[in-house]
Design a protein around this motif. Structure first.
Motif, short mmCIF file in Angstrom:
data_model
loop_
_atom_site.label_atom_id
_atom_site.label_comp_id
_atom_site.label_asym_id
_atom_site.label_seq_id
_atom_site.Cartn_x
_atom_site.Cartn_y
_atom_site.Cartn_z
N TYR A 203 38.84 -8.81 9.26
CA TYR A 203 38.59 -10.34 8.85
C TYR A 203 39.92 -11.03 9.22
CZ TYR A 203 34.33 -9.02 7.06
OH TYR A 203 32.75 -8.52 6.94
N ILE A 204 40.91 -10.42 9.63
CA ILE A 204 42.17 -11.33 10.12
C ILE A 204 42.23 -11.56 11.51
CG2 ILE A 204 44.80 -11.11 10.24
CD1 ILE A 204 44.82 -9.03 7.91
N LYS A 205 41.16 -10.75 12.39
CA LYS A 205 40.95 -11.26 13.61
C LYS A 205 40.32 -12.56 13.74
CE LYS A 205 41.65 -6.99 15.98
NZ LYS A 205 40.85 -5.83 17.01
N SER A 206 40.39 -13.32 14.98
CA SER A 206 39.78 -14.60 15.09
C SER A 206 38.30 -14.18 15.55
CB SER A 206 40.48 -15.47 16.19
OG SER A 206 40.56 -14.83 17.32
N ILE A 207 37.30 -14.86 15.54
CA ILE A 207 36.11 -14.60 15.94
C ILE A 207 36.22 -14.35 17.55
CG2 ILE A 207 33.67 -15.69 16.54
CD1 ILE A 207 34.44 -17.57 14.06
N ARG A 208 37.08 -15.17 18.38
CA ARG A 208 37.15 -15.12 19.74
C ARG A 208 37.83 -13.43 20.03
NH1 ARG A 208 41.08 -15.85 23.62
NH2 ARG A 208 40.40 -16.64 25.50
N ASP A 209 38.75 -12.91 19.40
CA ASP A 209 39.27 -11.68 19.62
C ASP A 209 38.23 -10.60 19.13
OD1 ASP A 209 41.48 -12.73 20.48
OD2 ASP A 209 42.85 -12.65 18.56
N VAL A 210 37.53 -10.91 17.94
CA VAL A 210 36.37 -9.76 17.74
C VAL A 210 35.36 -9.65 18.84
CG1 VAL A 210 34.65 -9.24 15.93
CG2 VAL A 210 36.93 -10.17 15.28
N TYR A 211 34.79 -10.76 19.09
CA TYR A 211 33.72 -10.69 20.33
C TYR A 211 34.43 -10.17 21.44
CZ TYR A 211 30.54 -13.37 17.37
OH TYR A 211 29.55 -13.69 16.15
#
Length: 586
Positions: free
Chosen positions: A324-332
């Motif tokens: 949950y530290i990663k951004s939405i963009r990086d996760v996707y």
């Protein structure tokens, strides 16, 4: 344990631990009181799980607070209602409830607990799905489902006296007269539709919670519950399967008791059925689950991924872990790249939506918050691919210069020269009149550009157009009473009309979000609505459909979407000795 705390605080969890909440007994009007304990979920630990919709958290007011470990603890109003419904009067109840058992402010703990979610739900004695704050409609729906299953469910599954055929084929008026089934417009069915529209059925997290549970019951109010599984005649699944069996009959006088409200429940029942009876099903792989649950809702967009990760059979192989530290963009982006690298397939590209929710995402990364899809020819339930434009060749990946770019190799097929047009309404849809007008103008240009014969296949142009309009899905024609090899032609005056004979539903499914095109070399096809004249069609190994790309510079492209090109979908334009060029999607 003594403590100098003056307000509620969590004690840190050790590795492999989780918390359980012990709900003290009390009468309905008593304040909720509970205590927390730590556990490692050994086989002899007895507890239940609560599945529910969070809703907004309270601001510490009495009506939104419980007593936990002797201190005031804020909870959402929906959880507050659920606790009153599930608390026993005469004995404690041990539960796992994420809002209480996880320190939501501790991102590291939140991440570690999400990793344990699958084990938590599998190990519970049962899962209680809270339908929502009790009300007359909800309780009426619960009572009717119980009555309906007991009256008709057993007969439907045993097919006593040919009941199944009678149930499927009778009109609603006949069922009302002979079996006393309420008409669709009566209050009883309105209550059922109200229930199925509740947020609890639309949460992404609920999919794995339902699928992994040993036993699951729907909780409506104190003492009113329904079994989920179909081993009981009065269960929710029995009710749902019985009612939905009628929806396959499209007769105008047939009548449906439930409509679009079925989408979410159908996905939940499928996920549970596959998990229990066919755990190696293609529908339980991460990409398939992302597609199946795409309409489901989350509060945190990262949970579109993390909320189904424990259910995905290939999650360990993909090496995707909650963060949950990663951004939405990086996760996707990471999920899309891992699916390509590990599965050795570009199937994920076929799930990129035309209208993105977030323009900051690279063009080749699906935005799982968007429910608009233009998928061609795949069945994620069975893992079936209907086309093979690149003859099964594996993707050839090229190391990108930046993490946001995807390097591939492919071969250019053609350039789009004509395209249907028509005003696009809000949400990306167009009126039937706009579609018909756009098709008529395109048809005039196409006849001029291509001539009477479609050269790639040697067919008459009207036959080629007919097959293109349904993306050559002639197998689907059989579902609507036709024959697979029936001629699929378009008469001269039919181009003015959007729905064509019995093929109307198939045509609508294929061209609702697509445009018809022709190319420089005389091909005809279907492309996403955002495609433009001058866009290039490429054949890219690893993807069994052609791709529409928009050149940005020498070898960098914006990914527009997948497409159908008539006459080349089974490898006809992709020889073994094809020379590939580098392509970079940005």
């Amino acid at each position: 344990m003594t403590s100098s705390r003056t307000s509620f605080e969590y004690y840190d969890l050790q590795e492999g631990e989780a918390r359980l909440v012990d709900i003290a007994p009390g009468k309905y009007s008593d304040q909720i009181q509970c205590t927390l304990s730590h556990t490692t979920f050994l086989p002899d630990v007895q507890y239940e799980c609560l599945s529910y919709v969070w809703g907004p958290l309270g601001q510490g007011s009495a009506q939104h607070s419980i007593i936990c470990d002797g201190f005031s603890f804020p909870v959402s109003l929906n959880l507050f209602s659920a606790l009153f419904c599930l608390r026993y009067e005469d004995r404690p109840r041990v539960m796992w409830i994420d809002q209480i058992c996880i320190n939501q402010r501790n991102l590291a703990e939140r991440t570690s607990q999400v990793l344990q979610m699958g084990n938590i739900y599998r190990s519970a004695q049962q899962v209680l799905l809270f339908a929502g704050s009790p009300g007359p409609q909800m309780i009426a729906a619960a009572l009717f489902i119980n009555l309906f299953g007991g009256t008709y469910g057993a007969a439907f599954f045993s097919d006593r006296e040919n009941f199944k055929n009678v149930w499927k084929k009778s009109t609603v008026s006949q069922l009302k007269e002979h079996l006393d089934v309420p008409l669709p417009e009566e209050e009883t069915w309105k209550c059922v539709r109200h229930l199925l529209n509740q947020p609890c059925f639309r949460r992404t997290w609920i999919v794995q919670e339902v699928a992994l549970a040993q036993k699951i019951r729907i909780l409506f109010s104190p003492g009113i519950e329904i079994d989920w599984d179909e081993d009981k005649a009065s269960s929710f699944t029995t009710f749902f399967i019985t009612v939905s069996a009628r929806n396959h009959n499209s007769g105008t006088d047939h009548g449906h008791y439930i409509g679009r409200e079925m989408i979410y429940s159908r996905a939940l029942i499928l996920a549970r059925s596959q998990t229990r009876t066919f755990p190696e099903s293609p529908s339980l792989r991460l990409l398939a689950l992302l597609v199946i649950t795409r309409r489901f809702e989350v509060t945190d967009p990262r949970d579109k991924i993390y909320g189904i990760l424990s259910l995905a059979t290939d999650s360990a192989y993909l090496d995707i872990t909650p963060d949950y530290i990663k951004s939405i963009r990086d996760v996707y982006m990471n999920v899309a790249r891992r699916l390509i690298q590990c599965m050795k397939s570009l199937d994920v590209l076929k799930h990129v939506e035309t209208l993105k929710y977030d323009d900051s995402l690279p063009s080749w990364v699906p935005d799982w918050r968007s429910i608009r899809m233009e998928l061609f020819g795949d069945d994620v339930i069975t893992g079936t691919h209907f086309y093979n434009a690149t003859r099964g060749m594996a993707p050839q990946l090229v190391e990108p210069t930046e993490p946001s770019k995807l390097g591939l190799r492919g071969v250019m097929l053609d350039v789009i020269t004509t395209i249907t047009s028509g005003p696009v309404e809000d949400g990306g849809q167009r009126s039937d009149g706009a579609v018909a007008a756009g098709h008529e103008l395109w048809w005039i240009r196409a006849k001029t550009a291509i001539g009477p014969t479609y050269k790639p296949t040697g067919e008459d142009l009207s036959m080629a157009l007919g097959r293109t309009r349904i993306a050559d899905r002639r197998d689907d024609v059989q579902k609507f009473g036709g024959k697979k090899n029936d001629p699929i032609e378009v008469e001269e005056d039919e181009v003015r009309y959007y729905y064509f004979r019995s093929l109307g539903v198939i045509i609508q499914n294929q061209i609702l979000y697509r445009n018809l095109i022709t190319t420089e070399n005389g091909f005809m096809g279907l492309v996403p609505l955002t495609a433009q004249e001058g866009d290039i069609i490429y054949l890219v190994p690893g993807c069994d459909t052609p791709l529409t790309l928009r050149r940005l510079n020498n070898n960098e492209f914006h990914f527009v979407g997948q497409c159908y090109v008539h006459g080349i979908m089974y490898g006809e334009a992709f020889p073994d000795d094809v020379s590939l060029e580098d392509i970079v999607l940005v």
